[in-house]
Write a protein that holds these residues in place. Structure first.
Motif, PDB file in Angstrom:
ATOM      1  N   GLY A   1     -25.351  52.222   6.890  1.00 59.96           N
ATOM      2  CA  GLY A   1     -24.827  50.861   6.889  1.00 59.96           C
ATOM      3  C   GLY A   1     -23.680  50.666   7.860  1.00 59.96           C
ATOM      4  O   GLY A   1     -23.427  49.541   8.322  1.00 59.96           O
ATOM      5  N   SER A   2     -22.973  51.753   8.198  1.00 60.74           N
ATOM      6  CA  SER A   2     -21.883  51.639   9.173  1.00 60.74           C
ATOM      7  C   SER A   2     -22.395  51.340  10.571  1.00 60.74           C
ATOM      8  O   SER A   2     -21.611  50.964  11.453  1.00 60.74           O
ATOM      9  CB  SER A   2     -21.074  52.937   9.193  1.00 60.74           C
ATOM     10  OG  SER A   2     -20.499  53.206   7.928  1.00 60.74           O
TER      11      SER A   2
ATOM     12  N   ASP B   1     -24.980  49.189  11.066  1.00 66.03           N
ATOM     13  CA  ASP B   1     -25.699  47.921  11.029  1.00 66.03           C
ATOM     14  C   ASP B   1     -25.074  46.928  12.013  1.00 66.03           C
ATOM     15  O   ASP B   1     -23.833  46.819  12.098  1.00 66.03           O
ATOM     16  CB  ASP B   1     -25.655  47.315   9.622  1.00 66.03           C
ATOM     17  CG  ASP B   1     -26.553  48.062   8.650  1.00 66.03           C
ATOM     18  OD1 ASP B   1     -27.377  48.873   9.116  1.00 66.03           O
ATOM     19  OD2 ASP B   1     -26.421  47.841   7.432  1.00 66.03           O
ATOM     20  N   PRO B   2     -25.890  46.200  12.748  1.00 63.58           N
ATOM     21  CA  PRO B   2     -25.342  45.117  13.584  1.00 63.58           C
ATOM     22  C   PRO B   2     -24.603  44.105  12.706  1.00 63.58           C
ATOM     23  O   PRO B   2     -24.990  43.848  11.559  1.00 63.58           O
ATOM     24  CB  PRO B   2     -26.587  44.498  14.229  1.00 63.58           C
ATOM     25  CG  PRO B   2     -27.617  45.585  14.175  1.00 63.58           C
ATOM     26  CD  PRO B   2     -27.335  46.351  12.915  1.00 63.58           C
ATOM     27  N   LYS B   3     -23.558  43.534  13.278  1.00 63.99           N
ATOM     28  CA  LYS B   3     -22.711  42.645  12.485  1.00 63.99           C
ATOM     29  C   LYS B   3     -22.473  41.346  13.248  1.00 63.99           C
ATOM     30  O   LYS B   3     -22.143  41.366  14.446  1.00 63.99           O
ATOM     31  CB  LYS B   3     -21.372  43.324  12.195  1.00 63.99           C
ATOM     32  CG  LYS B   3     -20.441  42.507  11.305  1.00 63.99           C
ATOM     33  CD  LYS B   3     -19.084  43.183  11.177  1.00 63.99           C
ATOM     34  CE  LYS B   3     -19.215  44.552  10.533  1.00 63.99           C
ATOM     35  NZ  LYS B   3     -17.860  45.164  10.329  1.00 63.99           N
ATOM     36  N   ILE B   4     -22.643  40.248  12.526  1.00 66.71           N
ATOM     37  CA  ILE B   4     -22.337  38.925  13.087  1.00 66.71           C
ATOM     38  C   ILE B   4     -20.938  38.535  12.635  1.00 66.71           C
ATOM     39  O   ILE B   4     -20.628  38.550  11.441  1.00 66.71           O
ATOM     40  CB  ILE B   4     -23.367  37.881  12.638  1.00 66.71           C
ATOM     41  CG1 ILE B   4     -24.749  38.229  13.185  1.00 66.71           C
ATOM     42  CG2 ILE B   4     -22.955  36.491  13.108  1.00 66.71           C
ATOM     43  CD1 ILE B   4     -25.852  37.296  12.712  1.00 66.71           C
ATOM     44  N   GLU B   5     -20.090  38.183  13.616  1.00 71.09           N
ATOM     45  CA  GLU B   5     -18.721  37.774  13.310  1.00 71.09           C
ATOM     46  C   GLU B   5     -18.482  36.377  13.867  1.00 71.09           C
ATOM     47  O   GLU B   5     -18.883  36.064  14.997  1.00 71.09           O
ATOM     48  CB  GLU B   5     -17.718  38.750  13.917  1.00 71.09           C
ATOM     49  CG  GLU B   5     -17.798  40.163  13.357  1.00 71.09           C
ATOM     50  CD  GLU B   5     -16.777  41.090  13.984  1.00 71.09           C
ATOM     51  OE1 GLU B   5     -16.158  40.689  14.989  1.00 71.09           O
ATOM     52  OE2 GLU B   5     -16.626  42.228  13.490  1.00 71.09           O
TER      53      GLU B   5
ATOM     54  N   LEU C   1     -22.091  39.034  18.143  1.00 75.20           N
ATOM     55  CA  LEU C   1     -22.959  40.018  17.517  1.00 75.20           C
ATOM     56  C   LEU C   1     -22.531  41.390  18.021  1.00 75.20           C
ATOM     57  O   LEU C   1     -22.613  41.665  19.225  1.00 75.20           O
ATOM     58  CB  LEU C   1     -24.424  39.760  17.860  1.00 75.20           C
ATOM     59  CG  LEU C   1     -25.420  40.837  17.402  1.00 75.20           C
ATOM     60  CD1 LEU C   1     -25.461  40.926  15.874  1.00 75.20           C
ATOM     61  CD2 LEU C   1     -26.807  40.567  17.975  1.00 75.20           C
ATOM     62  N   LYS C   2     -22.066  42.245  17.102  1.00 78.82           N
ATOM     63  CA  LYS C   2     -21.652  43.599  17.460  1.00 78.82           C
ATOM     64  C   LYS C   2     -22.724  44.582  17.002  1.00 78.82           C
ATOM     65  O   LYS C   2     -23.177  44.526  15.860  1.00 78.82           O
ATOM     66  CB  LYS C   2     -20.311  43.948  16.817  1.00 78.82           C
ATOM     67  CG  LYS C   2     -19.141  43.167  17.403  1.00 78.82           C
ATOM     68  CD  LYS C   2     -17.811  43.652  16.841  1.00 78.82           C
ATOM     69  CE  LYS C   2     -16.650  42.920  17.517  1.00 78.82           C
ATOM     70  NZ  LYS C   2     -15.334  43.396  17.014  1.00 78.82           N
TER      71      LYS C   2
ATOM     72  N   THR D   1     -19.972  50.750  21.392  1.00 75.20           N
ATOM     73  CA  THR D   1     -20.291  49.563  20.591  1.00 75.20           C
ATOM     74  C   THR D   1     -20.561  48.408  21.551  1.00 75.20           C
ATOM     75  O   THR D   1     -19.713  48.071  22.398  1.00 75.20           O
ATOM     76  CB  THR D   1     -19.142  49.195  19.649  1.00 75.20           C
ATOM     77  OG1 THR D   1     -18.919  50.274  18.739  1.00 75.20           O
ATOM     78  CG2 THR D   1     -19.474  47.936  18.860  1.00 75.20           C
TER      79      THR D   1
ATOM     80  N   THR E   1     -21.329  44.398  22.385  1.00 82.87           N
ATOM     81  CA  THR E   1     -20.987  43.093  21.819  1.00 82.87           C
ATOM     82  C   THR E   1     -21.504  41.991  22.736  1.00 82.87           C
ATOM     83  O   THR E   1     -21.379  42.074  23.965  1.00 82.87           O
ATOM     84  CB  THR E   1     -19.467  42.938  21.658  1.00 82.87           C
ATOM     85  OG1 THR E   1     -18.968  44.003  20.848  1.00 82.87           O
ATOM     86  CG2 THR E   1     -19.121  41.609  20.999  1.00 82.87           C
TER      87      THR E   1
END
Length: 485
Positions: free
Chosen positions: A71-72, A74-78, A99-100, A108, A110
């Protein structure tokens, strides 16, 4: 005449004894009884026992640990939105969505878009009206110092994958322990069952002797004291039979506690089932014992768990060693290239339309980092001591179990020889009785010794089989491995 009658009674009774104990051995089951082998027993346990079902949950737990660690990555939307409106004036309106995408490497990626407006906008947030105050950016962030070789999320994932190996070893350990306890109870049931059959056969012999002695007393051919002696012998054997029956009932209940159906309902062992008869003796050479030791060194659950723990601690050591480096984080983002916010191709260049960042930090004394590293080294050393001690204990347990097995085998052979000699002794007493040199009292004593020797033989067989299971369990393998050996 009286001695001739007694001799006839004993000869007839002993022929019954031989028919039931020797030619029709207590180990030969009638057709109405079904043999329930320990292999059948183990198969039912592995299929349906709740403890086995619980061990299967350990594998699922390990899978969820790996999922949690992944889970660390996982792509992340901020998204961030800031607005200030005061005295009918919009000072600023800031919007940033990105999107990271973390990777298994330290990089990483972005991609995002900004839209900033307002009458009192900070110059660093200014965006021209070329694309309706929007700006597209795409780039990477990479650590050049601490975190380049490893970081917390990568270490956690590797440790979670190792945790799966640890749970597999724990699953084997718990299953083997359950099967060992089941094997012990099975062979206790085995002893109780055949000891009861032996006790029942002794009662049959005693009843026949008492019946014929009483008939001959009524005919005036024997004295009253002979009937008293025969009656005492019968009562003693009835008591022994009752005690054996009670033990059999209790051991049967113990066996039933291991039996469950596919719907997880407890099952009672049917009275028509009986433990299997005698098995061959296990002959192990020093080469076989060495093979068991080598097997234990490579696959024993306790050693596997400690080895996994060492690997996890080694990952921690590498991580904390990485923390000794300075933090140097580099970031580079292209602005409105190679596409504009409207999706139109734009010219690509490296020396214009970009954002560049460099962060540096380094604790002067590194007290926290050095302490964590040294603590991990101490844990590594301590765990190595635990592994060495566990291996030594496992090695001693294997050799001890092997010595006990060899000793039990020798005792078993001697007990079989003793039983055979007791039959010879009874035959000799019968010859003495015919010659007027023995009596009913002596015959009863020899019979009692024979029955006790038979009981010890059955107990020895059970003890030998239990020791076989203990030997393989000591080596970290399933007691199933002892079946058929």
């Amino acid at each position: 005449m009286r001695r001739i009658v007694i001799t006839f009674i004993l000869l007839h009774s002993l022929s019954v004894l031989h028919a039931q104990i020797m030619r029709d051995s207590v180990f030969v089951l009638p057709d109405s009884v079904k043999p329930f082998t320990i292999q059948n027993f183990f198969e039912l346990i592995i299929q349906h026992h709740p403890v086995v079902k619980q061990t299967l949950l350990l594998s699922e737990t390990a899978k969820q640990e790996i999922r949690l660690a992944r889970g660390s990555f996982d792509p992340k939307i901020e998204t961030q939105f800031l607005l200030k409106h005061y005295n009918d004036t919009e000072y600023y309106r800031l919007f940033d969505a990105a999107l990271k995408v973390p990777t298994r490497s330290p990089i990483t990626t972005t991609i995002g878009v900004e839209r900033n407006t307002g009458e009192n906008l900070n110059p660093e947030h200014y965006i021209s009206n070329e694309y309706n105050y929007r700006q597209l950016y795409v780039g990477i962030a990479v650590p050049l110092g601490k975190g380049l070789l490893t970081d917390e999320r990568r270490t956690t994932l590797k440790q979670a994958q190792l945790f799966g190996d640890m749970m597999e070893a724990e699953q084997i350990k718990l299953t083997n322990k359950l099967l060992l306890e089941a094997a012990k109870d099975y062979w206790e049931w085995y002893y109780s069952f055949y000891n009861y059959r032996l006790a029942h056969s002794t009662v049959t012999v005693a009843e026949e002797i008492f019946r014929r002695t009483k008939l001959n007393f009524q005919g005036g051919e024997v004295s009253a004291i002979d009937t008293v002696q025969a009656r005492i012998t019968l009562l003693e054997r009835l008591v022994n039979q009752q005690e054996s029956l009670n033990s059999l009932k209790n051991q049967t209940l113990k066996i039933s506690t291991y039996l469950w159906d596919s719907l997880q309902n407890p099952v009672e062992l049917p009275p028509t089932y009986a433990p299997a008869g005698e098995s061959d003796m296990l002959l192990l050479t020093s080469t076989d014992v060495k093979a068991l030791v080598d097997m234990a060194k490579a696959n024993h659950p306790e050693l596997r768990k400690l080895n996994v723990k060492l690997q996890q601690l080694e990952l921690d050591r590498k991580l904390f060693r990485e923390y000794m480096k300075p933090q140097v984080d580099l970031s580079y983002y292209k602005l409105n290239q190679p596409f504009s916010p409207e999706g139109i191709n734009s010219n690509f260049t490296w020396n214009d339309n970009y954002k560049f960042g460099l962060d540096f930090s380094f604790p002067i004394f590194l007290r926290k980092e050095r302490a964590k590293l040294e603590q991990t080294k101490l844990k590594l050393t301590n765990t190595k001591y635990d592994r060495d001690l566990a291996y030594r204990q496992i090695l001693n347990d294997i050799n001890t179990a092997y010595n006990e097995l060899v000793n039990n085998g020798l005792v078993l052979q001697q007990q079989r020889a003793a039983v055979s000699l007791y039959y010879t002794l009874i035959n000799a007493e019968m010859t003495n009785l015919e010659n007027g040199e023995s009596d009913l009292f002596k015959i009863n004593i020899q019979q009692e010794k024979l029955f006790n020797a038979q009981s010890k033989l059955i107990k020895g067989l059970a003890a030998y089989e239990k020791q076989k299971a203990i030997l393989y369990w000591s080596a970290g393998t399933s007691p199933l491995s002892a079946i058929g050996r």
